[in-house]
Design a protein around this motif. Structure first.
Motif, PDB file in Angstrom:
ATOM      1  N   GLU A 118       0.796  -1.351   0.001  1.00 52.86           N
ATOM      2  CA  GLU A 118      -0.036  -0.109  -0.057  1.00 52.86           C
ATOM      3  C   GLU A 118       0.949   1.027  -0.013  1.00 52.86           C
ATOM      4  N   ILE A 119       1.896   1.372   0.866  1.00 55.82           N
ATOM      5  CA  ILE A 119       2.727   2.402   0.942  1.00 55.82           C
ATOM      6  C   ILE A 119       3.754   2.481  -0.435  1.00 55.82           C
ATOM      7  N   LEU A 120       4.130   1.521  -0.967  1.00 54.39           N
ATOM      8  CA  LEU A 120       4.639   1.462  -2.328  1.00 54.39           C
ATOM      9  C   LEU A 120       3.736   2.033  -3.537  1.00 54.39           C
ATOM     10  N   ARG A 121       2.381   1.696  -3.351  1.00 50.89           N
ATOM     11  CA  ARG A 121       1.474   2.178  -4.367  1.00 50.89           C
ATOM     12  C   ARG A 121       1.350   3.705  -4.273  1.00 50.89           C
ATOM     13  N   ASN A 122       1.054   4.198  -2.953  1.00 48.70           N
ATOM     14  CA  ASN A 122       0.974   5.484  -2.608  1.00 48.70           C
ATOM     15  C   ASN A 122       2.357   6.405  -2.881  1.00 48.70           C
ATOM     16  N   VAL A 170       2.355   6.339  -7.039  1.00 48.73           N
ATOM     17  CA  VAL A 170       1.277   7.148  -7.562  1.00 48.73           C
ATOM     18  C   VAL A 170       1.527   8.789  -7.101  1.00 48.73           C
ATOM     19  N   ILE A 171       1.970   8.940  -5.975  1.00 53.07           N
ATOM     20  CA  ILE A 171       2.148  10.669  -5.718  1.00 53.07           C
ATOM     21  C   ILE A 171       3.560  11.057  -6.785  1.00 53.07           C
ATOM     22  N   SER A 172       4.417  10.079  -6.812  1.00 54.07           N
ATOM     23  CA  SER A 172       5.609  10.341  -7.478  1.00 54.07           C
ATOM     24  C   SER A 172       5.461  10.546  -8.775  1.00 54.07           C
ATOM     25  N   VAL A 173       4.470   9.815  -9.392  1.00 55.87           N
ATOM     26  CA  VAL A 173       4.370   9.989 -10.929  1.00 55.87           C
ATOM     27  C   VAL A 173       3.392  11.050 -11.184  1.00 55.87           C
ATOM     28  N   TYR A 174       2.356  11.338 -10.515  1.00 55.16           N
ATOM     29  CA  TYR A 174       1.757  12.810 -10.369  1.00 55.16           C
ATOM     30  C   TYR A 174       2.621  13.860 -10.525  1.00 55.16           C
ATOM     31  N   LYS A 175       3.436  13.807  -9.204  1.00 56.67           N
ATOM     32  CA  LYS A 175       4.508  14.866  -9.246  1.00 56.67           C
ATOM     33  C   LYS A 175       5.298  15.119 -10.492  1.00 56.67           C
ATOM     34  N   LEU A 176       5.758  13.943 -11.107  1.00 55.40           N
ATOM     35  CA  LEU A 176       6.645  13.917 -12.061  1.00 55.40           C
ATOM     36  C   LEU A 176       6.041  14.439 -13.462  1.00 55.40           C
TER      37      LEU A 176
END
Length: 311
Positions: free
Chosen positions: A81-85, A88-94
């Motif tokens: 779950e934390i890996l997915r979070n 997801v957050i990193s890809v959005y920011k990227l």
């Protein structure tokens, strides 16, 4: 024998260059020392990930357990779950941090009024130099459900106040938007510097061919800064698991752990706060390994398409 002669000749030439430019090389020493002390020296601590580290026994005195800490990490019910979070957050920011600075740089590059251009640049650069501690405090104040400016506007429009920072539907969007607002100006500096090196004759030639401003951006400016874009993308991929510890740690709460808990915050709580240092180090080694694989793979893919990579 020939290879040996060439090697010795190259070494002599290198030493001559070093002696000749010795004062310039001396300027490298502070930077090299900084890198060694904060990047290479701490790498000895990686061995903690393979031990049941006890602070009283020290690194050498702690029991060697091999990959036991990694097994605990991968078998943790919260890990995926934390890996997915994190992803997801990193890809959005990227995605946002990659595209918006380029668009903003293209628009700033077209401004002819230098005074207005410099004022605009200064305004968008300023948030980068504000620490996340201060920036998060400002953001919390603005989003306060009782007397925050955003909720004041919402209530004025007839709506109900929203506690954005404990709402799972809004929290990730707030993270991405605030990170973009804070760092977008810094990204434009690099692209504007690259655009300043574009040959003006290319624009002149495109105008003679009937190209408007949009066509000039697409067919002249963007191809000219493509190498810089590629290098920055490769470097960004190396930080794909760096979702922003400071920002999230200062803004999140247990109510949004489901969408905001990332590897760094999880390691801080479970590994550092609970003094489980081996577990925290194993997570750090995992992150570093993924980053290395991504940056090497991206560099190879870019070179296969005929572009220049990092090496």
């Amino acid at each position: 024998m020939v290879r040996t002669k060439l090697s010795s000749t190259s070494q002599r030439k290198l030493w001559k260059d070093v002696v000749r430019d010795r004062y310039l090389y001396l300027l490298l020493l502070p930077g090299l020392l900084l890198i060694f002390v904060f990047r290479y020296a701490p790498m000895y601590g990686i061995v903690i990930a393979f031990k049941d580290y006890n602070i009283y026994n020290g690194i050498k005195g702690s029991e060697w357990v091999g990959f036991e800490q990694f097994n605990k990490l991968f078998n943790s019910p919260d890990f995926y779950e934390i890996l997915r979070n994190t992803l997801v957050i990193s890809v959005y920011k990227l995605a946002a941090g990659f595209s918006v600075p380029i668009i903003l740089s293209l628009l700033l590059n077209e401004l002819k009024n230098m005074v207005f251009k410099r004022i605009t640049q200064s305004i968008i650069y300023l948030p980068h130099f504000v620490s996340w501690v201060i920036f998060s405090g400002i953001l919390i104040t603005f989003l306060n459900p009782v007397d925050g400016l955003v909720n004041y506007i919402i209530k004025g429009a007839g709506g109900k106040p929203i506690d954005f920072l404990i709402n799972v539907d809004y929290f990730r969007s707030i993270l991405v938007a605030s990170d973009l607002y804070k760092e977008v100006g810094w990204g434009t500096i690099i692209y504007l510097a690259a655009m300043s090196g574009v040959n003006p004759e290319l624009y002149e030639a495109s105008r003679m061919d009937g190209a408007n401003k949009g066509r000039q951006m697409w067919h002249v400016t963007l191809p000219a800064i493509r190498p810089v874009i590629i290098i920055l993308v490769i470097l960004s991929l190396a930080n794909i698991l760096e979702a922003g510890f400071q920002q999230i740690f200062l803004l999140y709460s247990p109510l949004v752990y489901d969408v905001a808990d990332i590897i760094d915050t999880y390691v801080y709580r479970v590994g550092i706060a609970d003094a489980n240092y081996s577990y925290a180090t194993a997570a750090g080694v995992f992150k570093s390994l993924i980053a290395m694989i991504l940056i090497v793979s991206a560099n190879k893919i870019v070179k296969k398409f005929g572009q220049e990579g990092l090496w």
